[in-house]
Design an enzyme around this catalytic site. Structure first.
Site, PDB file in Angstrom:
ATOM      1  N   GLU A  47       0.825  -1.225   0.000  1.00  0.00           N
ATOM      2  CA  GLU A  47       0.000   0.000   0.000  1.00  0.00           C
ATOM      3  C   GLU A  47       0.851   1.264   0.000  1.00  0.00           C
ATOM      4  O   GLU A  47       1.911   1.313   0.593  1.00  0.00           O
ATOM      5  CB  GLU A  47      -0.935   0.029   1.216  1.00  0.00           C
ATOM      6  CG  GLU A  47      -1.907  -1.130   1.309  1.00  0.00           C
ATOM      7  CD  GLU A  47      -2.895  -1.211   0.156  1.00  0.00           C
ATOM      8  OE1 GLU A  47      -2.974  -0.247  -0.639  1.00  0.00           O
ATOM      9  OE2 GLU A  47      -3.564  -2.241   0.034  1.00  0.00           O
ATOM     10  N   GLY A  48       0.339   2.291  -0.630  1.00  0.00           N
ATOM     11  CA  GLY A  48       1.037   3.575  -0.713  1.00  0.00           C
ATOM     12  C   GLY A  48       0.822   4.432   0.532  1.00  0.00           C
ATOM     13  O   GLY A  48      -0.002   4.120   1.403  1.00  0.00           O
ATOM     14  N   PHE A  49       1.553   5.530   0.572  1.00  0.00           N
ATOM     15  CA  PHE A  49       1.557   6.423   1.730  1.00  0.00           C
ATOM     16  C   PHE A  49       0.159   6.945   2.074  1.00  0.00           C
ATOM     17  O   PHE A  49      -0.222   6.998   3.242  1.00  0.00           O
ATOM     18  CB  PHE A  49       2.478   7.609   1.418  1.00  0.00           C
ATOM     19  CG  PHE A  49       2.684   8.560   2.552  1.00  0.00           C
ATOM     20  CD1 PHE A  49       3.487   8.215   3.627  1.00  0.00           C
ATOM     21  CD2 PHE A  49       2.092   9.814   2.546  1.00  0.00           C
ATOM     22  CE1 PHE A  49       3.695   9.105   4.672  1.00  0.00           C
ATOM     23  CE2 PHE A  49       2.298  10.712   3.589  1.00  0.00           C
ATOM     24  CZ  PHE A  49       3.096  10.355   4.652  1.00  0.00           C
ATOM     25  N   LEU A 286      -0.802  15.658 -11.024  1.00  0.00           N
ATOM     26  CA  LEU A 286      -0.755  14.779 -12.195  1.00  0.00           C
ATOM     27  C   LEU A 286      -0.078  13.473 -11.807  1.00  0.00           C
ATOM     28  O   LEU A 286       1.143  13.378 -11.776  1.00  0.00           O
ATOM     29  CB  LEU A 286       0.066  15.420 -13.314  1.00  0.00           C
ATOM     30  CG  LEU A 286      -0.585  16.494 -14.164  1.00  0.00           C
ATOM     31  CD1 LEU A 286       0.379  16.939 -15.250  1.00  0.00           C
ATOM     32  CD2 LEU A 286      -1.881  15.987 -14.790  1.00  0.00           C
ATOM     33  N   ASP A 367       4.554  18.967  -1.804  1.00  0.00           N
ATOM     34  CA  ASP A 367       3.699  19.114  -2.996  1.00  0.00           C
ATOM     35  C   ASP A 367       2.220  19.181  -2.596  1.00  0.00           C
ATOM     36  O   ASP A 367       1.462  20.010  -3.101  1.00  0.00           O
ATOM     37  CB  ASP A 367       3.893  17.902  -3.928  1.00  0.00           C
ATOM     38  CG  ASP A 367       4.976  18.142  -4.973  1.00  0.00           C
ATOM     39  OD1 ASP A 367       5.393  19.304  -5.153  1.00  0.00           O
ATOM     40  OD2 ASP A 367       5.402  17.163  -5.616  1.00  0.00           O
ATOM     41  N   THR A 384      -5.464   8.471  -4.055  1.00  0.00           N
ATOM     42  CA  THR A 384      -5.550   8.813  -2.632  1.00  0.00           C
ATOM     43  C   THR A 384      -4.660  10.023  -2.317  1.00  0.00           C
ATOM     44  O   THR A 384      -4.924  10.757  -1.369  1.00  0.00           O
ATOM     45  CB  THR A 384      -5.138   7.628  -1.727  1.00  0.00           C
ATOM     46  OG1 THR A 384      -3.834   7.188  -2.105  1.00  0.00           O
ATOM     47  CG2 THR A 384      -6.116   6.467  -1.842  1.00  0.00           C
ATOM     48  N   PHE A 385      -3.624  10.221  -3.127  1.00  0.00           N
ATOM     49  CA  PHE A 385      -2.777  11.411  -2.987  1.00  0.00           C
ATOM     50  C   PHE A 385      -3.638  12.663  -3.200  1.00  0.00           C
ATOM     51  O   PHE A 385      -3.568  13.628  -2.428  1.00  0.00           O
ATOM     52  CB  PHE A 385      -1.662  11.340  -4.043  1.00  0.00           C
ATOM     53  CG  PHE A 385      -0.572  12.358  -3.909  1.00  0.00           C
ATOM     54  CD1 PHE A 385       0.647  12.007  -3.354  1.00  0.00           C
ATOM     55  CD2 PHE A 385      -0.731  13.657  -4.383  1.00  0.00           C
ATOM     56  CE1 PHE A 385       1.684  12.943  -3.256  1.00  0.00           C
ATOM     57  CE2 PHE A 385       0.289  14.589  -4.283  1.00  0.00           C
ATOM     58  CZ  PHE A 385       1.498  14.230  -3.714  1.00  0.00           C
TER      59      PHE A 385
END
Ligand code: GFB
Length: 425
Positions: A47-49, A286, A367, A384-385
């Protein structure tokens, strides 16, 4: 009577005896003094951050519910080995939460401590019980809340040594840290559903729930005030906010006072939609790289981005664009060119020292922070970012129309826009 937070103490003494001031202001007084119990957790390694941030809220709210009855503190899982953090030259394991988040703010919601703080207050580098949450072997046909200790179904990465101890990677601390007990638990339920088990079926001082993404939101879904309390407490670390703020001021003409985005103690903030104005720039997230394979059909190609964004810039009388992206420099340079001379296009680049210090995770947060302060934001399809940026903007008080936007693919201009997950207090 105060709950004691030191594992070496079996009886609690005075407040001053606490090894760490772990959210002590939030720890309720209990009738009888009870030693604090520790909840640890981890998430599926793939899973990502930003999904991990969502899992934090579920586990944090479980700890919140536990604290209605007995004192529990949440041990924050060190960050590391995240697939998307691809800068090889810098070490990116065993990262504490304080690198990315403001611990004081987290502690205004629940008592938390870093993993190393937990080790420091533990007599031995030992976790008493580990439960590895997993699916039901037989699958399911109807939703019902249930949990059962079962045989393990999948590869779990824990092994029992000759010493009868359970060994595991444990965030990179596995050479020293071990567990006394390990079991797999088939689980289908909300996060709060495991509370009675933790209170009555276990008396361990430290309990580790692995694959904690299996605990779903439940009564504290995206729509509920409790979800938002957890979310609001996740204030980014000041050193990262400061870098983002300097960049905003220097390149984008954006300061909090002017843009009505002044940040206060989150427990005192209650912004209305439209309170925030935002800096004189449009921000776009993006998402590229693996996203081109995962969701390529839903996102525009780079050459289409300026075509789609220009009319929005005109409508809002903006001339500056901030781009947050994981794409390589060449792609960004191309994008900049395509926007033409009349539009100023910026991207945040850390200095080598900043990158070394704050890692890929810190750069990504900067960012997100800059995107959160733009007059108008465009996110990437179901990223989710992007979701976390949208939430940040809800906290700051932007109009939802200026936040919940995305670009359609090249052949389409009328795709479904993101759901408006507005803040609840
Ligand atoms: O955060 P995340 O789960 O968001 O994963 P998605 C994307 C990661 O890529 C971020 C980097 O945590 C960053 O490390 N990244 C993405 C960025 N966009 C940017 C950006 O604008 N600036 C910077 N500096 N870094 C899901 C993943 O990603 O996408 C899944 O969680 C899967 O594992 C899926 O890969 C396709 O929700 O966008």
């Amino acid at each position: 009577v105060f709950a004691c937070l030191d594992l070496r103490l079996t009886e609690c003494k005075k407040k001053e005896d606490d090894a760490f001031n772990v959210g002590i202001n939030d720890t309720p007084d209990f009738q009888a003094s009870k030693p604090v119990r520790y909840l640890l957790y981890n998430v599926n390694p793939g899973e990502g951050f930003n999904l991990r941030r969502d899992v934090y809220i579920r586990v944090a709210n479980l700890v919140k519910l536990l604290n209605d009855d007995e004192p529990w503190a949440l041990v924050l899982p060190p960050w590391g080995r995240i697939y998307h953090w691809q800068t090889r030259e810098i070490s990116q394991i065993k990262l504490p939460w304080s690198l990315f988040f403001d611990l004081e703010s987290l502690r205004r919601h629940i008592p938390v401590l870093e993993f190393e703080e937990f080790l420091a207050v533990s007599e031995k580098p030992m976790i008493e019980e580990v439960y590895y949450l997993q699916r039901y072997k037989e699958g399911w046909t109807k939703w019902e809340e249930k949990m059962d200790i079962r045989e393990c179904l999948d590869k779990h990465g824990y092994s029992k040594g000759k010493d009868s101890r359970w060994h595991h990677w444990f965030f990179g601390y596995g050479d020293d840290v071990y567990a006394n007990k390990f079991e797999c638990m088939s689980y289908m339920g909300h996060a709060g559903f495991i509370k009675p088990f933790l209170m009555h079926n276990s008396s361990a001082r430290s309990v580790f729930l692995d694959r904690a993404e299996s605990l779903i939101h439940g009564q504290y879904s995206e729509w509920s005030p409790l979800y938002w309390s957890g979310r609001r407490s996740m204030v980014f670390a000041k050193h990262l906010r400061d870098i983002g703020d300097n960049f905003r001021e220097k390149y984008l003409g954006s300061t909090d006072k002017k843009d009505k985005t002044v940040l206060d103690d989150w427990t005192k903030m209650n912004k209305k939609h439209g309170d925030a104005k935002g800096g004189p720039y449009l921000a776009i997230h993006l998402r590229r790289k693996d996203y081109l394979y995962a969701h390529g059909e839903e996102i525009p190609s780079i050459q289409y981005v300026p075509k789609k964004v220009k009319s929005i810039l005109e409508k809002h009388k903006l001339k500056k664009v901030f781009v947050a992206t994981d794409s390589p420099d060449a792609e960004f340079e191309y994008l900049k060119q395509e926007f033409g001379e009349k539009v100023e296009v910026y991207r945040f680049k850390p200095t080598p020292e900043e990158h070394e210090k704050y890692k890929d995770g810190g750069v990504a947060i900067i960012d997100q922070w800059i995107c959160a302060h733009a007059r108008y934001f465009i996110g990437s399809y179901v990223s989710t970012f992007s979701f976390r940026i949208q939430e940040e903007r809800e906290i700051l008080g932007f109009e939802p129309e200026m936040t919940f936007n995305r670009l359609c693919n090249d052949d389409n201009d009328t795709c479904e826009q993101p759901s408006k997950w507005t803040i609840k207090y």
